[in-house]
Scaffold this motif. Structure first.
Motif, PDB file in Angstrom:
ATOM      1  N   ARG A   1       8.839  10.057   5.415  1.00 11.87           N
ATOM      2  CA  ARG A   1       8.972  11.480   5.091  1.00 11.87           C
ATOM      3  C   ARG A   1       7.835  12.008   4.213  1.00 11.87           C
ATOM      4  O   ARG A   1       7.274  13.068   4.481  1.00 11.87           O
ATOM      5  CB  ARG A   1      10.316  11.740   4.389  1.00 11.87           C
ATOM      6  N   HIS A   2       7.454  11.266   3.191  1.00  9.90           N
ATOM      7  CA  HIS A   2       6.426  11.754   2.274  1.00  9.90           C
ATOM      8  C   HIS A   2       5.019  11.324   2.683  1.00  9.90           C
ATOM      9  O   HIS A   2       4.043  11.774   2.086  1.00  9.90           O
ATOM     10  CB  HIS A   2       6.722  11.281   0.844  1.00  9.90           C
TER      11      HIS A   2
ATOM     12  N   MET B   1      11.276   6.719  -6.452  1.00  4.97           N
ATOM     13  CA  MET B   1      12.303   7.439  -5.706  1.00  4.97           C
ATOM     14  C   MET B   1      11.923   7.569  -4.236  1.00  4.97           C
ATOM     15  O   MET B   1      12.776   7.446  -3.348  1.00  4.97           O
ATOM     16  CB  MET B   1      12.528   8.820  -6.318  1.00  4.97           C
ATOM     17  N   GLN B   2      10.641   7.813  -3.963  1.00  3.53           N
ATOM     18  CA  GLN B   2      10.174   7.930  -2.572  1.00  3.53           C
ATOM     19  C   GLN B   2      10.280   6.594  -1.844  1.00  3.53           C
ATOM     20  O   GLN B   2      10.598   6.557  -0.649  1.00  3.53           O
ATOM     21  CB  GLN B   2       8.740   8.448  -2.548  1.00  3.53           C
ATOM     22  N   VAL B   3      10.027   5.494  -2.559  1.00  2.00           N
ATOM     23  CA  VAL B   3      10.167   4.164  -1.940  1.00  2.00           C
ATOM     24  C   VAL B   3      11.614   3.915  -1.541  1.00  2.00           C
ATOM     25  O   VAL B   3      11.906   3.421  -0.443  1.00  2.00           O
ATOM     26  CB  VAL B   3       9.669   3.067  -2.907  1.00  2.00           C
ATOM     27  N   VAL B   4      12.543   4.260  -2.447  1.00  2.00           N
ATOM     28  CA  VAL B   4      13.966   4.069  -2.159  1.00  2.00           C
ATOM     29  C   VAL B   4      14.378   4.911  -0.949  1.00  2.00           C
ATOM     30  O   VAL B   4      15.075   4.431  -0.044  1.00  2.00           O
ATOM     31  CB  VAL B   4      14.824   4.428  -3.387  1.00  2.00           C
ATOM     32  N   ASP B   5      13.948   6.179  -0.918  1.00  2.00           N
ATOM     33  CA  ASP B   5      14.288   7.060   0.209  1.00  2.00           C
ATOM     34  C   ASP B   5      13.699   6.530   1.509  1.00  2.00           C
ATOM     35  O   ASP B   5      14.354   6.566   2.569  1.00  2.00           O
ATOM     36  CB  ASP B   5      13.775   8.475  -0.059  1.00  2.00           C
ATOM     37  N   PHE B   6      12.468   6.031   1.457  1.00  2.00           N
ATOM     38  CA  PHE B   6      11.804   5.491   2.652  1.00  2.00           C
ATOM     39  C   PHE B   6      12.556   4.279   3.203  1.00  2.00           C
ATOM     40  O   PHE B   6      12.861   4.203   4.406  1.00  2.00           O
ATOM     41  CB  PHE B   6      10.355   5.134   2.294  1.00  2.00           C
TER      42      PHE B   6
ATOM     43  N   THR C   1       0.830  -1.208   0.000  1.00  2.00           N
ATOM     44  CA  THR C   1       0.000   0.000   0.000  1.00  2.00           C
ATOM     45  C   THR C   1       0.863   1.256   0.000  1.00  2.00           C
ATOM     46  O   THR C   1       0.591   2.224  -0.715  1.00  2.00           O
ATOM     47  CB  THR C   1      -0.927   0.000   1.226  1.00  2.00           C
ATOM     48  N   ILE C   2       1.925   1.244   0.822  1.00  2.00           N
ATOM     49  CA  ILE C   2       2.836   2.400   0.874  1.00  2.00           C
ATOM     50  C   ILE C   2       3.513   2.598  -0.478  1.00  2.00           C
ATOM     51  O   ILE C   2       3.620   3.731  -0.971  1.00  2.00           O
ATOM     52  CB  ILE C   2       3.887   2.201   1.982  1.00  2.00           C
ATOM     53  N   ALA C   3       3.956   1.501  -1.091  1.00  2.00           N
ATOM     54  CA  ALA C   3       4.624   1.599  -2.383  1.00  2.00           C
ATOM     55  C   ALA C   3       3.675   2.105  -3.465  1.00  2.00           C
ATOM     56  O   ALA C   3       4.078   2.863  -4.358  1.00  2.00           O
ATOM     57  CB  ALA C   3       5.207   0.241  -2.776  1.00  2.00           C
TER      58      ALA C   3
END
Length: 316
Positions: A231-232, A164-169, A156-158
């Motif tokens: 973060r996002h 890019m946000q997944v990698v940062d997370f 769900t988060i992905a």
């Protein structure tokens, strides 16, 4: 000096082709030396040149000695072309030595960085064997504890994030976990997507403490996730599942390109299944781990979950 005086290539006075000349130089005696006519240059210069061709290295003149002899011949006069040439040769030799030292230092620094990176990617004992070009033999460990964890609702988060946000997370989360495991006697084996795998008792044997070290680490990680924020997606409260099992395993390095330190055996499979069938925000341990924890210390509170079917294994 012979090239400067005669304005020609080395050994130009002999009618040899390069192969013949190399053969004669290699198979001396008789010694092959350039031949310069007496009237081609001052006698003193020719004598210095011949002395530099002595067969015994300790009989040859050093640059400083040559410089001194030329100064004597010129009675202290400067701007002599030969003297200038010798000065340039001396400066070049000095500069070359400095350049070699500088490059050697740079090479040593790069080698140190490479070794440090290898030490972070593999257990130090294994990394040292690889750097020594020695064969890595698989090892069998009779007692170890394996930890697995994954993120509840990761799909769900992905889905709500960019790649890019997944990698940062994941980088933020695993950096947090990496800082925690530094305080425990454990080894991070790998991360696969949102799964985080840690071993205790492999590759470092620590007696019966492996279950306790893995359990304490699991409690610290579980505690850290309660305050961790994506973060996002700051409104999401992160929850993880954890599975821990103790038993035997085999460890070894797989591959030559990007080598990986891998663990094999039923202990790894069981720990993974415990994590998969676990309850969010709970640490799911097997009876083997429970027995070791109760044997080593009484400070853990364990609650019986019930019978869980894991393929051919029955875990309480």
């Amino acid at each position: 000096m012979q090239e400067v005086i005669l304005r020609d290539e080395p050994y130009c006075m002999y009618n040899y082709n390069p192969e013949e000349l190399l053969e004669k130089l290699q198979n001396a005696p008789p010694l092959i030396r350039p031949s310069v006519l007496a009237d081609a240059a001052p006698t003193e210069i020719i004598q210095i040149m011949k002395q530099c061709w002595q067969e015994q290295p300790d009989l040859r003149l050093s640059f400083s000695a040559i410089h001194g002899e030329i100064k004597k011949m010129n009675q202290g006069k400067k701007h002599n072309i030969v003297e200038s040439m010798m000065k340039q040769l001396e400066d070049y030799s000095s500069h070359l030595a400095e350049l070699v030292n500088e490059r050697t230092a740079e090479l040593g620094e790069e080698k140190k960085k490479t070794e440090q990176l290898l030490m972070r990617m593999l257990p130090p004992s294994v990394a040292k064997l690889l750097m020594a070009n020695q064969k890595i033999v698989p090892e069998s460990f009779d007692n170890c504890t394996i930890y697995f964890s994954d993120i509840c609702g990761f799909t769900t988060i992905a889905h709500a994030s960019t790649p890019m946000q997944v990698v940062d997370f994941l980088n933020d989360l695993y950096t947090c976990f990496d800082a925690i495991i530094e305080n425990h006697d454990v080894y991070k084996v790998e991360t696969i997507g949102d799964a985080y795998m840690v071993s205790s008792g492999i590759p470092k044997v620590i007696g019966d403490r492996h279950a306790e070290e893995a359990a304490l680490m699991a409690l610290d990680i579980m505690s850290a996730t309660t305050t961790f924020r994506v973060r996002h997606l700051p409104e999401i409260h992160l929850r993880i599942r954890i599975g821990i099992h103790s038993g035997s395993a085999v460890a070894g390095v797989v591959g030559l390109t990007m080598p990986r330190y891998c663990l094999f055996g039923d202990t790894i499979n069981t720990a993974s299944r415990l994590e998969t069938t676990g309850v969010p925000s709970r640490i799911h341990v097997s009876p083997d781990t429970k027995q070791l924890l109760e044997k080593s210390t009484k400070k853990f509170i364990l609650q019986k979950r019930g019978v869980i079917e894991l393929k051919v294994h029955t875990i309480f």
